[in-house]
Scaffold this active site. Structure first.
Site, PDB file in Angstrom:
ATOM      1  N   HIS A  82       3.840   7.642  10.594  1.00  0.00           N
ATOM      2  CA  HIS A  82       5.524   6.995   9.519  1.00  0.00           C
ATOM      3  C   HIS A  82       6.500   7.539  10.907  1.00  0.00           C
ATOM      4  O   HIS A  82       7.410   8.295  10.514  1.00  0.00           O
ATOM      5  CB  HIS A  82       5.498   8.416   8.636  1.00  0.00           C
ATOM      6  CG  HIS A  82       4.763   7.566   7.377  1.00  0.00           C
ATOM      7  ND1 HIS A  82       4.810   7.635   5.905  1.00  0.00           N
ATOM      8  CD2 HIS A  82       3.479   6.891   7.483  1.00  0.00           C
ATOM      9  CE1 HIS A  82       3.930   6.648   5.015  1.00  0.00           C
ATOM     10  NE2 HIS A  82       3.100   6.565   6.342  1.00  0.00           N
ATOM     11  N   GLU A 111      -7.785   1.932   8.640  1.00  0.00           N
ATOM     12  CA  GLU A 111      -6.682   2.885   7.454  1.00  0.00           C
ATOM     13  C   GLU A 111      -7.079   3.287   9.250  1.00  0.00           C
ATOM     14  O   GLU A 111      -7.845   3.643  10.397  1.00  0.00           O
ATOM     15  CB  GLU A 111      -6.794   3.794   6.765  1.00  0.00           C
ATOM     16  CG  GLU A 111      -6.001   2.854   6.009  1.00  0.00           C
ATOM     17  CD  GLU A 111      -4.114   3.143   5.903  1.00  0.00           C
ATOM     18  OE1 GLU A 111      -3.738   3.607   7.281  1.00  0.00           O
ATOM     19  OE2 GLU A 111      -3.871   2.901   4.529  1.00  0.00           O
ATOM     20  N   GLU A 144       0.515  -1.185   0.077  1.00  0.00           N
ATOM     21  CA  GLU A 144      -0.230   0.209   0.385  1.00  0.00           C
ATOM     22  C   GLU A 144       0.982   0.949  -0.062  1.00  0.00           C
ATOM     23  O   GLU A 144       0.921   2.256  -0.621  1.00  0.00           O
ATOM     24  CB  GLU A 144      -0.922   0.291   1.416  1.00  0.00           C
ATOM     25  CG  GLU A 144      -1.972   1.044   1.274  1.00  0.00           C
ATOM     26  CD  GLU A 144      -1.817   2.369   1.609  1.00  0.00           C
ATOM     27  OE1 GLU A 144      -2.312   3.122   2.148  1.00  0.00           O
ATOM     28  OE2 GLU A 144      -0.442   2.674   2.385  1.00  0.00           O
ATOM     29  N   GLU A 145       1.522   1.245   0.688  1.00  0.00           N
ATOM     30  CA  GLU A 145       3.075   2.424   0.683  1.00  0.00           C
ATOM     31  C   GLU A 145       3.420   2.546   0.018  1.00  0.00           C
ATOM     32  O   GLU A 145       3.970   3.900  -0.530  1.00  0.00           O
ATOM     33  CB  GLU A 145       3.783   1.990   2.376  1.00  0.00           C
ATOM     34  CG  GLU A 145       3.110   1.882   3.498  1.00  0.00           C
ATOM     35  CD  GLU A 145       2.831   4.097   3.571  1.00  0.00           C
ATOM     36  OE1 GLU A 145       2.793   4.511   3.122  1.00  0.00           O
ATOM     37  OE2 GLU A 145       1.965   3.162   4.998  1.00  0.00           O
TER      38      GLU A 145
END
Length: 354
Positions: free
Chosen positions: A322, A235, A212-213
Protein backbone atom coordinates in the site's frame (compact mmCIF):
# COMPACT_ATOMS: atom_id res chain seq x y z
CA UNK A 1 10.12 -14.65 -16.86
CA UNK A 2 9.51 -14.67 -20.60
CA UNK A 3 9.66 -11.20 -22.21
CA UNK A 4 6.03 -11.23 -23.40
CA UNK A 5 4.80 -12.01 -19.90
CA UNK A 6 6.95 -9.28 -18.39
CA UNK A 7 5.59 -6.73 -20.85
CA UNK A 8 2.03 -7.79 -19.98
CA UNK A 9 2.81 -7.46 -16.26
CA UNK A 10 4.22 -3.97 -16.78
CA UNK A 11 1.17 -2.83 -18.76
CA UNK A 12 -1.19 -4.35 -16.19
CA UNK A 13 0.31 -2.65 -13.13
CA UNK A 14 0.74 0.71 -14.84
CA UNK A 15 -2.89 0.82 -16.01
CA UNK A 16 -4.92 2.82 -13.46
CA UNK A 17 -7.46 0.78 -11.49
CA UNK A 18 -8.57 2.22 -8.13
CA UNK A 19 -11.52 0.28 -6.70
CA UNK A 20 -14.61 1.04 -8.76
CA UNK A 21 -12.51 2.33 -11.67
CA UNK A 22 -10.75 -0.88 -12.73
CA UNK A 23 -11.54 -1.11 -16.43
CA UNK A 24 -8.25 0.30 -17.83
CA UNK A 25 -6.44 -2.62 -16.14
CA UNK A 26 -9.24 -5.05 -16.89
CA UNK A 27 -8.97 -4.23 -20.60
CA UNK A 28 -5.28 -5.19 -20.47
CA UNK A 29 -6.16 -8.46 -18.71
CA UNK A 30 -9.04 -9.21 -21.08
CA UNK A 31 -6.99 -8.61 -24.23
CA UNK A 32 -4.17 -10.82 -22.95
CA UNK A 33 -6.31 -13.88 -22.17
CA UNK A 34 -8.68 -13.57 -25.15
CA UNK A 35 -6.54 -15.72 -27.51
CA UNK A 36 -6.64 -18.78 -25.24
CA UNK A 37 -9.81 -18.58 -23.09
CA UNK A 38 -13.53 -17.94 -23.36
CA UNK A 39 -13.86 -14.44 -21.88
CA UNK A 40 -16.73 -12.49 -20.39
CA UNK A 41 -17.07 -9.39 -18.25
CA UNK A 42 -19.92 -9.24 -15.73
CA UNK A 43 -21.93 -6.23 -14.59
CA UNK A 44 -19.57 -5.61 -11.67
CA UNK A 45 -16.57 -5.44 -14.00
CA UNK A 46 -15.05 -8.80 -13.08
CA UNK A 47 -13.29 -10.43 -16.04
CA UNK A 48 -13.75 -14.20 -16.18
CA UNK A 49 -11.76 -16.50 -18.48
CA UNK A 50 -12.82 -20.12 -18.98
CA UNK A 51 -10.83 -23.08 -20.29
CA UNK A 52 -13.06 -26.13 -20.50
CA UNK A 53 -11.77 -29.49 -19.39
CA UNK A 54 -12.01 -32.84 -21.10
CA UNK A 55 -15.53 -34.00 -20.37
CA UNK A 56 -19.03 -33.02 -19.30
CA UNK A 57 -20.29 -31.81 -15.91
CA UNK A 58 -16.77 -31.42 -14.57
CA UNK A 59 -15.88 -29.84 -11.23
CA UNK A 60 -15.31 -26.09 -11.50
CA UNK A 61 -12.04 -24.60 -10.26
CA UNK A 62 -11.85 -20.82 -9.82
CA UNK A 63 -8.49 -19.05 -9.58
CA UNK A 64 -8.87 -15.38 -8.64
CA UNK A 65 -6.70 -12.29 -8.15
CA UNK A 66 -8.06 -8.78 -7.77
CA UNK A 67 -7.30 -6.00 -10.24
CA UNK A 68 -8.15 -2.99 -8.08
CA UNK A 69 -5.55 -0.85 -6.36
CA UNK A 70 -5.65 1.75 -3.63
CA UNK A 71 -5.98 5.36 -4.77
CA UNK A 72 -8.01 8.51 -4.28
CA UNK A 73 -11.17 10.20 -5.51
CA UNK A 74 -11.70 13.90 -6.18
CA UNK A 75 -14.13 15.29 -3.61
CA UNK A 76 -13.97 19.08 -3.79
CA UNK A 77 -12.28 21.89 -5.75
CA UNK A 78 -11.78 25.20 -3.95
CA UNK A 79 -11.93 28.70 -5.40
CA UNK A 80 -8.16 28.72 -6.03
CA UNK A 81 -8.24 25.47 -8.00
CA UNK A 82 -6.79 23.19 -5.32
CA UNK A 83 -8.32 19.72 -5.31
CA UNK A 84 -9.31 17.90 -2.12
CA UNK A 85 -9.63 14.14 -2.17
CA UNK A 86 -10.62 11.04 -0.21
CA UNK A 87 -8.81 7.69 -0.07
CA UNK A 88 -9.97 4.62 -1.96
CA UNK A 89 -8.85 1.70 0.17
CA UNK A 90 -6.23 1.81 2.91
CA UNK A 91 -3.96 4.78 2.22
CA UNK A 92 -1.35 5.90 4.78
CA UNK A 93 -1.55 9.67 5.37
CA UNK A 94 2.16 9.66 6.33
CA UNK A 95 3.32 8.98 2.79
CA UNK A 96 1.09 11.12 0.57
CA UNK A 97 2.45 14.70 0.99
CA UNK A 98 4.93 15.64 -1.71
CA UNK A 99 3.93 12.81 -4.04
CA UNK A 100 3.23 13.14 -7.76
CA UNK A 101 -0.21 11.88 -8.81
CA UNK A 102 -2.30 11.39 -11.93
CA UNK A 103 -5.98 12.32 -12.10
CA UNK A 104 -7.80 10.11 -14.60
CA UNK A 105 -10.43 12.23 -16.33
CA UNK A 106 -12.75 12.05 -19.33
CA UNK A 107 -10.17 14.14 -21.21
CA UNK A 108 -7.21 11.96 -20.24
CA UNK A 109 -4.60 12.02 -17.49
CA UNK A 110 -3.97 15.26 -15.61
CA UNK A 111 -0.68 15.53 -13.71
CA UNK A 112 -0.71 16.87 -10.17
CA UNK A 113 1.22 16.98 -6.94
CA UNK A 114 0.04 16.64 -3.35
CA UNK A 115 1.24 19.88 -1.78
CA UNK A 116 2.82 20.36 1.63
CA UNK A 117 3.70 23.37 3.74
CA UNK A 118 7.49 23.94 3.69
CA UNK A 119 9.27 22.79 6.83
CA UNK A 120 10.62 26.35 7.27
CA UNK A 121 7.07 27.57 7.95
CA UNK A 122 6.17 24.89 10.51
CA UNK A 123 6.43 25.17 14.26
CA UNK A 124 7.62 22.21 16.34
CA UNK A 125 4.11 20.93 16.98
CA UNK A 126 3.24 20.99 13.26
CA UNK A 127 6.37 19.01 12.44
CA UNK A 128 5.24 16.18 14.72
CA UNK A 129 1.72 15.96 13.29
CA UNK A 130 0.47 13.79 10.47
CA UNK A 131 -1.70 15.88 8.17
CA UNK A 132 -5.09 14.23 7.81
CA UNK A 133 -5.95 13.06 4.30
CA UNK A 134 -9.03 15.28 4.19
CA UNK A 135 -6.77 18.31 4.83
CA UNK A 136 -4.34 17.45 2.03
CA UNK A 137 -4.81 18.79 -1.48
CA UNK A 138 -3.68 18.28 -5.07
CA UNK A 139 -2.17 21.11 -7.12
CA UNK A 140 -2.57 20.72 -10.91
CA UNK A 141 -1.27 24.20 -11.63
CA UNK A 142 -4.73 25.73 -12.14
CA UNK A 143 -5.10 29.45 -11.47
CA UNK A 144 -8.62 29.13 -10.09
CA UNK A 145 -11.63 26.82 -9.74
CA UNK A 146 -12.94 27.62 -13.22
CA UNK A 147 -9.71 26.50 -14.88
CA UNK A 148 -9.49 23.35 -12.74
CA UNK A 149 -13.05 22.40 -13.72
CA UNK A 150 -12.10 22.54 -17.38
CA UNK A 151 -10.01 19.41 -16.77
CA UNK A 152 -11.21 17.71 -13.57
CA UNK A 153 -14.59 16.91 -12.08
CA UNK A 154 -15.74 15.59 -8.73
CA UNK A 155 -15.58 11.79 -8.66
CA UNK A 156 -12.54 11.41 -10.90
CA UNK A 157 -10.10 8.71 -9.65
CA UNK A 158 -6.51 9.50 -8.75
CA UNK A 159 -3.43 7.26 -8.58
CA UNK A 160 0.16 7.70 -7.54
CA UNK A 161 2.34 8.48 -10.56
CA UNK A 162 4.92 5.78 -9.78
CA UNK A 163 5.65 3.46 -12.73
CA UNK A 164 7.28 0.07 -13.19
CA UNK A 165 11.01 0.00 -12.43
CA UNK A 166 13.66 -2.72 -12.41
CA UNK A 167 15.81 -3.05 -9.29
CA UNK A 168 18.76 -5.39 -8.81
CA UNK A 169 18.34 -9.03 -9.76
CA UNK A 170 14.75 -10.02 -10.46
CA UNK A 171 13.21 -7.49 -8.07
CA UNK A 172 10.87 -4.86 -9.49
CA UNK A 173 9.10 -1.86 -7.95
CA UNK A 174 5.80 -0.18 -8.77
CA UNK A 175 2.51 0.84 -7.25
CA UNK A 176 -0.40 -1.64 -7.37
CA UNK A 177 1.37 -5.00 -7.18
CA UNK A 178 -1.38 -5.48 -4.57
CA UNK A 179 -2.98 -7.28 -6.24
CA UNK A 180 -2.34 -6.99 -9.93
CA UNK A 181 0.48 -9.44 -9.28
CA UNK A 182 -2.32 -11.87 -8.42
CA UNK A 183 -4.27 -11.06 -11.57
CA UNK A 184 -1.06 -11.58 -13.55
CA UNK A 185 -0.60 -15.06 -12.07
CA UNK A 186 -4.22 -15.92 -12.93
CA UNK A 187 -3.68 -14.89 -16.56
CA UNK A 188 -0.42 -16.85 -16.77
CA UNK A 189 -2.10 -19.97 -15.34
CA UNK A 190 -4.71 -19.74 -18.09
CA UNK A 191 -2.01 -19.27 -20.73
CA UNK A 192 0.11 -22.16 -19.46
CA UNK A 193 -2.86 -24.54 -19.40
CA UNK A 194 -3.96 -23.51 -22.90
CA UNK A 195 -0.47 -23.83 -24.36
CA UNK A 196 0.06 -27.27 -22.79
CA UNK A 197 -2.77 -28.70 -24.88
CA UNK A 198 -3.72 -30.98 -21.97
CA UNK A 199 -7.42 -31.35 -21.23
CA UNK A 200 -7.88 -31.03 -17.48
CA UNK A 201 -10.39 -33.06 -15.47
CA UNK A 202 -11.90 -29.74 -14.34
CA UNK A 203 -13.32 -26.63 -15.94
CA UNK A 204 -10.88 -23.83 -15.14
CA UNK A 205 -12.14 -20.31 -14.44
CA UNK A 206 -9.57 -17.52 -14.14
CA UNK A 207 -11.00 -14.36 -12.60
CA UNK A 208 -9.60 -10.85 -12.32
CA UNK A 209 -11.94 -9.44 -9.69
CA UNK A 210 -12.85 -5.87 -8.72
CA UNK A 211 -13.45 -3.83 -5.56
CA UNK A 212 -11.49 -6.11 -3.22
CA UNK A 213 -9.90 -3.17 -1.40
CA UNK A 214 -13.30 -1.83 -0.34
CA UNK A 215 -14.91 -5.05 0.87
CA UNK A 216 -14.14 -8.12 -1.30
CA UNK A 217 -17.10 -7.18 -3.48
CA UNK A 218 -16.08 -8.56 -6.88
CA UNK A 219 -14.80 -11.75 -5.30
CA UNK A 220 -18.19 -12.33 -3.70
CA UNK A 221 -20.21 -11.81 -6.88
CA UNK A 222 -17.87 -13.74 -9.19
CA UNK A 223 -17.76 -16.70 -6.80
CA UNK A 224 -21.55 -16.73 -6.70
CA UNK A 225 -21.83 -16.76 -10.49
CA UNK A 226 -19.05 -19.29 -11.16
CA UNK A 227 -20.22 -21.49 -8.25
CA UNK A 228 -16.84 -23.29 -7.97
CA UNK A 229 -16.15 -26.57 -6.22
CA UNK A 230 -12.55 -25.45 -5.56
CA UNK A 231 -11.21 -21.92 -5.26
CA UNK A 232 -7.63 -20.63 -5.24
CA UNK A 233 -7.06 -16.98 -4.37
CA UNK A 234 -3.74 -15.48 -5.48
CA UNK A 235 -2.82 -12.56 -3.25
CA UNK A 236 0.18 -10.68 -1.92
CA UNK A 237 1.43 -11.01 1.64
CA UNK A 238 3.82 -9.10 3.86
CA UNK A 239 7.47 -9.92 3.29
CA UNK A 240 9.25 -9.78 6.63
CA UNK A 241 12.79 -9.49 5.27
CA UNK A 242 12.87 -5.69 5.54
CA UNK A 243 14.44 -4.10 8.64
CA UNK A 244 11.32 -2.66 10.29
CA UNK A 245 8.83 -5.56 10.11
CA UNK A 246 8.33 -7.92 13.03
CA UNK A 247 8.58 -11.60 12.05
CA UNK A 248 6.47 -12.60 15.04
CA UNK A 249 3.47 -11.00 13.35
CA UNK A 250 3.57 -12.79 10.03
CA UNK A 251 6.30 -15.41 10.19
CA UNK A 252 9.53 -15.53 8.23
CA UNK A 253 8.72 -14.54 4.65
CA UNK A 254 11.39 -13.57 2.11
CA UNK A 255 11.38 -12.28 -1.43
CA UNK A 256 12.61 -14.82 -3.97
CA UNK A 257 12.01 -17.86 -1.76
CA UNK A 258 8.80 -18.93 -3.46
CA UNK A 259 5.07 -18.40 -2.98
CA UNK A 260 3.43 -18.64 0.44
CA UNK A 261 0.95 -21.32 1.47
CA UNK A 262 -1.00 -20.18 4.54
CA UNK A 263 -2.88 -22.46 6.91
CA UNK A 264 -5.89 -21.56 9.02
CA UNK A 265 -9.67 -21.40 9.11
CA UNK A 266 -9.93 -19.93 5.61
CA UNK A 267 -7.95 -22.84 4.12
CA UNK A 268 -9.44 -26.21 3.26
CA UNK A 269 -7.07 -28.83 4.80
CA UNK A 270 -7.12 -31.39 1.95
CA UNK A 271 -6.59 -28.61 -0.61
CA UNK A 272 -3.68 -27.25 1.40
CA UNK A 273 -2.20 -30.76 1.47
CA UNK A 274 -2.58 -31.03 -2.31
CA UNK A 275 -0.73 -27.75 -2.88
CA UNK A 276 1.98 -28.58 -0.36
CA UNK A 277 2.60 -32.08 -1.75
CA UNK A 278 2.58 -30.72 -5.31
CA UNK A 279 5.28 -28.21 -4.37
CA UNK A 280 7.37 -30.99 -2.89
CA UNK A 281 6.88 -33.28 -5.89
CA UNK A 282 7.69 -30.54 -8.43
CA UNK A 283 10.58 -29.17 -6.33
CA UNK A 284 8.97 -25.74 -6.07
CA UNK A 285 10.16 -23.75 -3.07
CA UNK A 286 7.28 -22.53 -0.90
CA UNK A 287 6.97 -20.69 2.40
CA UNK A 288 4.38 -21.28 5.11
CA UNK A 289 2.41 -18.90 7.30
CA UNK A 290 -0.55 -19.14 9.63
CA UNK A 291 -3.78 -17.11 9.46
CA UNK A 292 -5.87 -17.94 12.54
CA UNK A 293 -8.93 -15.97 11.35
CA UNK A 294 -10.71 -14.83 8.20
CA UNK A 295 -8.01 -13.88 5.73
CA UNK A 296 -9.33 -10.54 4.48
CA UNK A 297 -8.93 -11.69 0.86
CA UNK A 298 -11.26 -12.90 -1.88
CA UNK A 299 -10.66 -16.39 -0.47
CA UNK A 300 -12.75 -15.37 2.53
CA UNK A 301 -15.93 -14.64 0.56
CA UNK A 302 -15.30 -17.48 -1.89
CA UNK A 303 -15.12 -20.00 0.96
CA UNK A 304 -18.59 -19.09 2.26
CA UNK A 305 -20.30 -18.62 -1.10
CA UNK A 306 -23.53 -20.59 -1.45
CA UNK A 307 -23.03 -23.91 0.35
CA UNK A 308 -19.28 -23.47 0.80
CA UNK A 309 -16.19 -23.87 -1.38
CA UNK A 310 -12.92 -25.74 -0.78
CA UNK A 311 -10.59 -22.74 -0.69
CA UNK A 312 -6.86 -22.07 -0.46
CA UNK A 313 -4.50 -19.12 -0.77
CA UNK A 314 -1.34 -18.87 -2.83
CA UNK A 315 0.35 -15.67 -1.71
CA UNK A 316 3.22 -13.63 -3.14
CA UNK A 317 5.82 -12.01 -0.85
CA UNK A 318 5.64 -8.22 -1.11
CA UNK A 319 7.56 -5.38 0.52
CA UNK A 320 6.06 -1.95 1.30
CA UNK A 321 2.40 -2.88 0.76
CA UNK A 322 0.00 0.00 0.00
CA UNK A 323 2.79 2.38 -0.95
CA UNK A 324 3.81 3.65 -4.40
CA UNK A 325 7.04 1.62 -4.16
CA UNK A 326 5.88 -1.95 -3.61
CA UNK A 327 8.66 -4.46 -4.35
CA UNK A 328 8.25 -8.03 -5.55
CA UNK A 329 10.39 -10.83 -6.98
CA UNK A 330 9.52 -11.99 -10.48
CA UNK A 331 10.64 -15.53 -9.70
CA UNK A 332 7.98 -15.80 -6.98
CA UNK A 333 5.33 -15.05 -9.59
CA UNK A 334 6.71 -17.69 -11.96
CA UNK A 335 6.81 -20.30 -9.20
CA UNK A 336 3.23 -19.52 -8.18
CA UNK A 337 2.11 -20.18 -11.76
CA UNK A 338 4.04 -23.47 -11.85
CA UNK A 339 2.54 -24.58 -8.55
CA UNK A 340 -1.08 -23.89 -9.46
CA UNK A 341 -0.79 -25.44 -12.93
CA UNK A 342 0.83 -28.58 -11.51
CA UNK A 343 -1.86 -28.93 -8.84
CA UNK A 344 -4.87 -28.46 -11.14
CA UNK A 345 -5.20 -32.12 -12.25
CA UNK A 346 -5.64 -33.10 -8.60
CA UNK A 347 -8.48 -30.67 -8.02
CA UNK A 348 -11.17 -32.98 -9.39
CA UNK A 349 -11.30 -34.93 -6.12
CA UNK A 350 -13.33 -34.70 -2.93
CA UNK A 351 -12.12 -32.00 -0.54
CA UNK A 352 -14.49 -32.71 2.32
CA UNK A 353 -12.40 -32.58 5.53
CA UNK A 354 -12.41 -35.85 7.44
Amino acid sequence: MRPESLEFFKKLVEAPSPSGYEQPAQRVFRDYIAPFAEVKTDVMGNVIGLIRGGGENLPRVMVVGHSDEIGFQVKYIDDNGFIYFAPIGGVDAHLTPGKRVRIHTAKGEVAGVIGKKPIHLMDEEDRRKVVRLDAQYIDIGATDKKEALEYVRVGDPVTFAAGFERLLGDRVACRAFDDKAGSFVVAEVLRAVAESGVKLPVDLYGVSSVQEEIGLRGGATSAYSVNPHVGICVEVDFATDQPDVEKKHNGEVKLGKGPILPRGANINPPLFDLLSSTAEREEIAVQYTGIPRASGTDANVMQISRGGVATALVKLPLRYMHTPVEVISLSDLDQAVRLIVAALPGMAGDFTPR
